[in-house]
Design an enzyme around this catalytic site. Structure first.
Site, PDB file in Angstrom:
ATOM      1  N   HIS A  24       0.848  -1.188   0.000  1.00  0.00           N
ATOM      2  CA  HIS A  24       0.000   0.000   0.000  1.00  0.00           C
ATOM      3  C   HIS A  24       0.887   1.243   0.000  1.00  0.00           C
ATOM      4  O   HIS A  24       1.262   1.748   1.069  1.00  0.00           O
ATOM      5  CB  HIS A  24      -0.898   0.003   1.243  1.00  0.00           C
ATOM      6  CG  HIS A  24      -1.778  -1.207   1.349  1.00  0.00           C
ATOM      7  ND1 HIS A  24      -1.301  -2.437   1.747  1.00  0.00           N
ATOM      8  CD2 HIS A  24      -3.107  -1.382   1.101  1.00  0.00           C
ATOM      9  CE1 HIS A  24      -2.293  -3.311   1.757  1.00  0.00           C
ATOM     10  NE2 HIS A  24      -3.391  -2.698   1.364  1.00  0.00           N
ATOM     11  N   LEU A 114      -8.344  -2.136  10.933  1.00  0.00           N
ATOM     12  CA  LEU A 114      -8.437  -0.688  11.093  1.00  0.00           C
ATOM     13  C   LEU A 114      -9.152  -0.294  12.383  1.00  0.00           C
ATOM     14  O   LEU A 114     -10.125  -0.917  12.801  1.00  0.00           O
ATOM     15  CB  LEU A 114      -9.131  -0.068   9.884  1.00  0.00           C
ATOM     16  CG  LEU A 114      -8.366  -0.213   8.564  1.00  0.00           C
ATOM     17  CD1 LEU A 114      -9.151   0.394   7.407  1.00  0.00           C
ATOM     18  CD2 LEU A 114      -6.988   0.439   8.657  1.00  0.00           C
ATOM     19  N   ASN A 183      -7.088  11.800   3.675  1.00  0.00           N
ATOM     20  CA  ASN A 183      -6.846  11.920   2.229  1.00  0.00           C
ATOM     21  C   ASN A 183      -8.100  11.654   1.402  1.00  0.00           C
ATOM     22  O   ASN A 183      -8.082  11.731   0.187  1.00  0.00           O
ATOM     23  CB  ASN A 183      -5.698  11.003   1.790  1.00  0.00           C
ATOM     24  CG  ASN A 183      -5.991   9.530   2.031  1.00  0.00           C
ATOM     25  OD1 ASN A 183      -7.123   9.067   1.900  1.00  0.00           O
ATOM     26  ND2 ASN A 183      -4.958   8.774   2.382  1.00  0.00           N
ATOM     27  N   HIS A 258      -3.889   3.148  -3.511  1.00  0.00           N
ATOM     28  CA  HIS A 258      -4.074   2.677  -2.131  1.00  0.00           C
ATOM     29  C   HIS A 258      -3.390   1.341  -1.887  1.00  0.00           C
ATOM     30  O   HIS A 258      -2.608   1.204  -0.954  1.00  0.00           O
ATOM     31  CB  HIS A 258      -5.566   2.554  -1.794  1.00  0.00           C
ATOM     32  CG  HIS A 258      -5.821   1.884  -0.474  1.00  0.00           C
ATOM     33  ND1 HIS A 258      -5.810   2.567   0.713  1.00  0.00           N
ATOM     34  CD2 HIS A 258      -6.067   0.579  -0.153  1.00  0.00           C
ATOM     35  CE1 HIS A 258      -6.038   1.718   1.707  1.00  0.00           C
ATOM     36  NE2 HIS A 258      -6.200   0.510   1.201  1.00  0.00           N
ATOM     37  N   SER A 379     -22.810  -7.938  38.051  1.00  0.00           N
ATOM     38  CA  SER A 379     -23.045  -9.303  37.583  1.00  0.00           C
ATOM     39  C   SER A 379     -21.764 -10.099  37.399  1.00  0.00           C
ATOM     40  O   SER A 379     -21.739 -11.304  37.625  1.00  0.00           O
ATOM     41  CB  SER A 379     -23.815  -9.284  36.257  1.00  0.00           C
ATOM     42  OG  SER A 379     -25.118  -8.792  36.430  1.00  0.00           O
ATOM     43  N   GLU A 406     -17.628  -3.149  24.574  1.00  0.00           N
ATOM     44  CA  GLU A 406     -16.786  -4.342  24.679  1.00  0.00           C
ATOM     45  C   GLU A 406     -15.576  -4.295  23.755  1.00  0.00           C
ATOM     46  O   GLU A 406     -14.465  -4.663  24.151  1.00  0.00           O
ATOM     47  CB  GLU A 406     -17.608  -5.601  24.390  1.00  0.00           C
ATOM     48  CG  GLU A 406     -18.559  -6.019  25.489  1.00  0.00           C
ATOM     49  CD  GLU A 406     -19.899  -5.313  25.419  1.00  0.00           C
ATOM     50  OE1 GLU A 406     -20.762  -5.580  26.280  1.00  0.00           O
ATOM     51  OE2 GLU A 406     -20.082  -4.482  24.497  1.00  0.00           O
ATOM     52  N   PHE A 432     -21.198 -11.760  24.714  1.00  0.00           N
ATOM     53  CA  PHE A 432     -20.720 -10.513  24.119  1.00  0.00           C
ATOM     54  C   PHE A 432     -19.242 -10.563  23.749  1.00  0.00           C
ATOM     55  O   PHE A 432     -18.681  -9.552  23.294  1.00  0.00           O
ATOM     56  CB  PHE A 432     -21.004  -9.338  25.049  1.00  0.00           C
ATOM     57  CG  PHE A 432     -22.469  -9.157  25.338  1.00  0.00           C
ATOM     58  CD1 PHE A 432     -23.404  -9.232  24.320  1.00  0.00           C
ATOM     59  CD2 PHE A 432     -22.919  -8.939  26.629  1.00  0.00           C
ATOM     60  CE1 PHE A 432     -24.762  -9.085  24.574  1.00  0.00           C
ATOM     61  CE2 PHE A 432     -24.273  -8.794  26.898  1.00  0.00           C
ATOM     62  CZ  PHE A 432     -25.205  -8.873  25.867  1.00  0.00           C
ATOM     63  N   HIS A 456     -21.589 -15.839  32.831  1.00  0.00           N
ATOM     64  CA  HIS A 456     -22.886 -16.243  32.276  1.00  0.00           C
ATOM     65  C   HIS A 456     -22.646 -17.147  31.070  1.00  0.00           C
ATOM     66  O   HIS A 456     -23.012 -16.850  29.947  1.00  0.00           O
ATOM     67  CB  HIS A 456     -23.729 -15.026  31.912  1.00  0.00           C
ATOM     68  CG  HIS A 456     -24.128 -14.185  33.095  1.00  0.00           C
ATOM     69  ND1 HIS A 456     -23.196 -13.637  33.947  1.00  0.00           N
ATOM     70  CD2 HIS A 456     -25.349 -13.826  33.570  1.00  0.00           C
ATOM     71  CE1 HIS A 456     -23.825 -12.956  34.906  1.00  0.00           C
ATOM     72  NE2 HIS A 456     -25.134 -13.060  34.706  1.00  0.00           N
ATOM     73  N   HIS A 468     -28.957 -14.129  25.133  1.00  0.00           N
ATOM     74  CA  HIS A 468     -27.907 -13.977  26.128  1.00  0.00           C
ATOM     75  C   HIS A 468     -27.276 -15.310  26.521  1.00  0.00           C
ATOM     76  O   HIS A 468     -26.369 -15.336  27.357  1.00  0.00           O
ATOM     77  CB  HIS A 468     -28.464 -13.286  27.378  1.00  0.00           C
ATOM     78  CG  HIS A 468     -28.634 -11.813  27.221  1.00  0.00           C
ATOM     79  ND1 HIS A 468     -29.390 -11.263  26.210  1.00  0.00           N
ATOM     80  CD2 HIS A 468     -28.133 -10.764  27.931  1.00  0.00           C
ATOM     81  CE1 HIS A 468     -29.367  -9.944  26.315  1.00  0.00           C
ATOM     82  NE2 HIS A 468     -28.603  -9.611  27.344  1.00  0.00           N
TER      83      HIS A 468
END
Length: 660
Positions: A24, A114, A183, A258, A379, A406, A432, A456, A468
């Site tokens: 790049h 990124l 850019n 690029h 929790s 998160e 999560f 959990h 969940h």
């Protein structure tokens, strides 16, 4: 500054990509002016001591522009040769396609996905603030430096950068300076295709100080960096208006620059424009080499002055010096196992609760341990009760509050670990972990010591339902190389998990913890009992004569397996129960030990309340798995156990039918 430096840096980057026939070039060429001023006039470093704790950190969040970083390291005296530049992106090369932490001194973190670099830079800035609070005195500042990061349009679009930038603004991390290479070009073309927001106003709303400058005017770059460095009270964003592939007669401001080499003819045309020999590649004129070497010598004078002050500081502050030494070495006390066992209450409790109790004991013994949660502490039970919370202008505590972010939490944790003085932990619900997987993968790739506390852990969290209830997540995490996943069955195994995580210096650890209460399977445990759990798998309930089957399980299903064994014994069926809190650790043991725990030729029944094929390696030659094959459902845990086949009676029946 030497006026030829930006042009030489530009063409080194162009030649590096061209020689590799991939890479790049656009971003490195477009940011050469900014990088030249930053490295020669502002950045504090010493290539002879690349891990100096008071160096400025330079993070290339736009990691695809790695040729820029490699060229800078070469010019400013780090162990990067012209041959390294010529081997860019090749097998066995030290100069990988994206910067990889540990390959070369001067690469502060692995970037490429990124936005992750912005999050890690925020973590470094937070760690720096916390370190300064602990070690600086009125007479000497042990920690007094900045974190600089270069990011592009793509970094600013990614959600992880938004989460981390919001955290940084909330905490007022004024040692963080983000240089935005605006850019306005991405792979598909102009950013107008998908990106039209006012980034400056967004960052102002985060609480950042925002500047704008021409990224190709040396004077503007110098002046705005001086302003940004001097401003206190908020992190700084400098929006540099730049041209991708600046100076390329046919590819400037075009997306074609690029991610593809410019071509030999285009590079020769550029060299002519910049007054460099058209027929020479990887060319660095003597005046530029002398300038860079002289710059490094000047920087070493500041380094030497700091070292002199540091020596006096150590003599005057022996307690702080001892603490700093412990933080640098990550020294664990000899009685650490016994200390963690003190956190075991002897009651039936959820492993998340056990973990919370053990954290208190660990924090007493390990001063570099710090962490928090994604707004779930009541929790996930991760608060260090004897410590205060880190907040703006108050960095002495050890409790972090990441908010409902998160992914940002994971990136910030990586930055804190890379800073070198802390072992961070971050907690959220296991389901999560999906939100932060990119950061978890990077911590494993870099081999940094972070601890993920995922609670959990199964359908048995109950009424919150399948949104969940994680079923695929434990197996998914096990698939990440160099991530150790530990799913403890009781308080002792939880203590063992923390012992392992805080001793493991070459990679991250994920603790998978239950919401529901689990029985204590080890009465009056000793440190020898804890050490046994560190083998990753061990016999927890042995057969009386000859085992007709071996039940292997993890976490909450181990007690279920023990209950099933008792039922089968009453029917004259003798089985062994093996607890495997960590498949990765168990499979690191020698063949003799593994064979002693799970001997060949005996049917294996694996029990885990998850969608998994992780146990097939043991059940394939005889046996079966009791596992999930669907999402869960909303109901009390006891009902879910019955409906999905995770009761001792159901397990015993299936084993009996298989054997008879």
């Amino acid at each position: 500054m030497n006026s030829n430096l930006p042009s030489v840096l530009r063409m080194l980057c162009a030649d590096t990509v061209q020689k590799a026939k991939s890479g790049h070039p656009g971003m490195p060429i477009g940011t050469a002016d900014i990088a030249s001023v930053l490295w020669s006039e502002f950045l504090s470093f010493n290539p002879a001591d690349p891990k100096w704790i008071n160096r400025d950190r330079f993070v290339l969040s736009a990691g695809h522009g790695s040729s820029l970083l490699y060229s800078l390291l070469h010019l400013f005296g780090y162990d990067v040769s012209i041959e390294d530049l010529k081997s860019f992106r090749q097998w066995g090369s030290r100069t990988a396609g994206h910067p990889e932490y540990g390959h070369i001194d001067g690469i502060e973190c692995t970037t490429g996905p990124l936005g992750q670099g912005i999050a890690m830079a925020a973590g470094m800035a937070l760690a720096s603030k916390m370190a300064a609070e602990r070690f600086n005195t009125e007479s000497f500042k042990v920690i007094d430096h900045n974190i600089y990061a270069i990011a592009g349009d793509g970094c600013l679009m990614e959600g992880v950068s938004a989460e981390a930038s919001s955290i940084a603004g909330h905490l007022g991390l004024d040692n963080l300076i983000l240089l935005y290479d605006s850019n306005r070009i991405t792979i598909e073309g102009s950013t107008d295709l998908a990106f039209s927001e006012d980034v400056g106003k967004r960052y102002e709303s985060y609480g950042w100080k925002v500047y704008t400058a021409d990224g190709h005017s040396i004077d503007e770059i110098r002046n705005v960096l001086k302003e940004a460095e001097a401003y206190k009270g908020a992190p700084k964003l400098v929006i540099f208006k730049t041209h991708i592939a600046c100076g390329s007669p046919n590819k400037q401001d075009k997306s074609s620059s690029h991610g593809s080499p410019l071509g030999d003819d285009e590079i020769k045309a550029m060299k002519k424009i910049f007054g460099l020999p058209e027929d020479k590649t990887f060319y660095v004129p003597e005046d530029v080499r002398k300038f860079c070497a002289g710059t490094v010598e000047e920087k070493k004078k500041a380094y030497d002055a700091w070292q002199k002050g540091f020596s006096s500081w150590k003599e005057s502050n022996p307690e702080k010096a001892e603490l700093l030494s412990k933080c640098l070495s990550k020294e664990i006390p000899e009685n650490f196992a016994e200390k963690l066992i003190e956190g075991i209450t002897g009651k039936a409790e959820a492993t998340r609760v056990s973990s919370g109790n053990i954290i208190q004991k660990a924090a007493e013994a390990v001063p570099f341990m710090t962490g928090g949660s994604a707004d779930l502490e009541p929790s996930v039970k991760c608060h260090i009760k004897a410590e205060t919370s880190v907040q703006r202008d108050s960095f002495a505590g050890r409790n972090l509050h990441f908010g409902i972010r998160e992914h940002g939490m994971g990136g910030v944790m990586n930055g804190m670990a890379l800073y070198g003085l802390f072992v961070p932990y971050g907690a959220t619900f296991l389901v999560f972990s999906d939100y932060m997987r990119g950061a978890v993968r990077l911590s494993a790739l870099m081999g940094v010591q972070t601890v993920y506390v995922f609670t959990h852990d199964s359908i048995f969290l109950g009424e919150d339902g399948p949104t969940h209830q994680p079923v695929e997540h434990t197996s998914s995490l096990r698939a990440i190389p160099n991530l150790t996943v530990i799913r403890p069955a009781d308080a002792l195994e939880t203590a063992g998990a923390w012992y392992y995580a805080l001793n493991r210096k070459n990679g991250p650890t994920a603790l998978i913890l239950s919401r529901q209460n689990l029985p204590l399977l080890h009465g009056n445990p000793s440190k020898e009992d804890l050490y046994e759990t560190l083998k990753g798998g061990y016999v927890i309930a042995r057969e009386e004569s000859k085992a007709e089957a071996i039940i292997v399980a993890s976490g909450s299903e181990v007690s279920l397996a023990c209950d099933a064994k008792k039922m089968l014994k009453e029917e004259g069926i003798d089985v062994r129960v093996v607890s495997v809190p960590s498949l990765e650790v168990f499979e690191e043991q020698d063949k003799e030990y593994i064979e002693s725990v799970i001997p060949s030729g005996v049917p294996v029944v694996a029990i885990e309340a998850a969608v998994t094929r992780d146990w097939d390696r043991y059940t394939a030659k005889g046996g079966f798995s009791i596992a999930m094959n669907s999402f869960g459902s909303s109901a009390p845990a006891g009902i879910l156990a019955e409906k999905f086949g995770f009761t001792a009676e159901q397990a015993a029946k299936k084993i009996r039918e298989y054997l008879r």
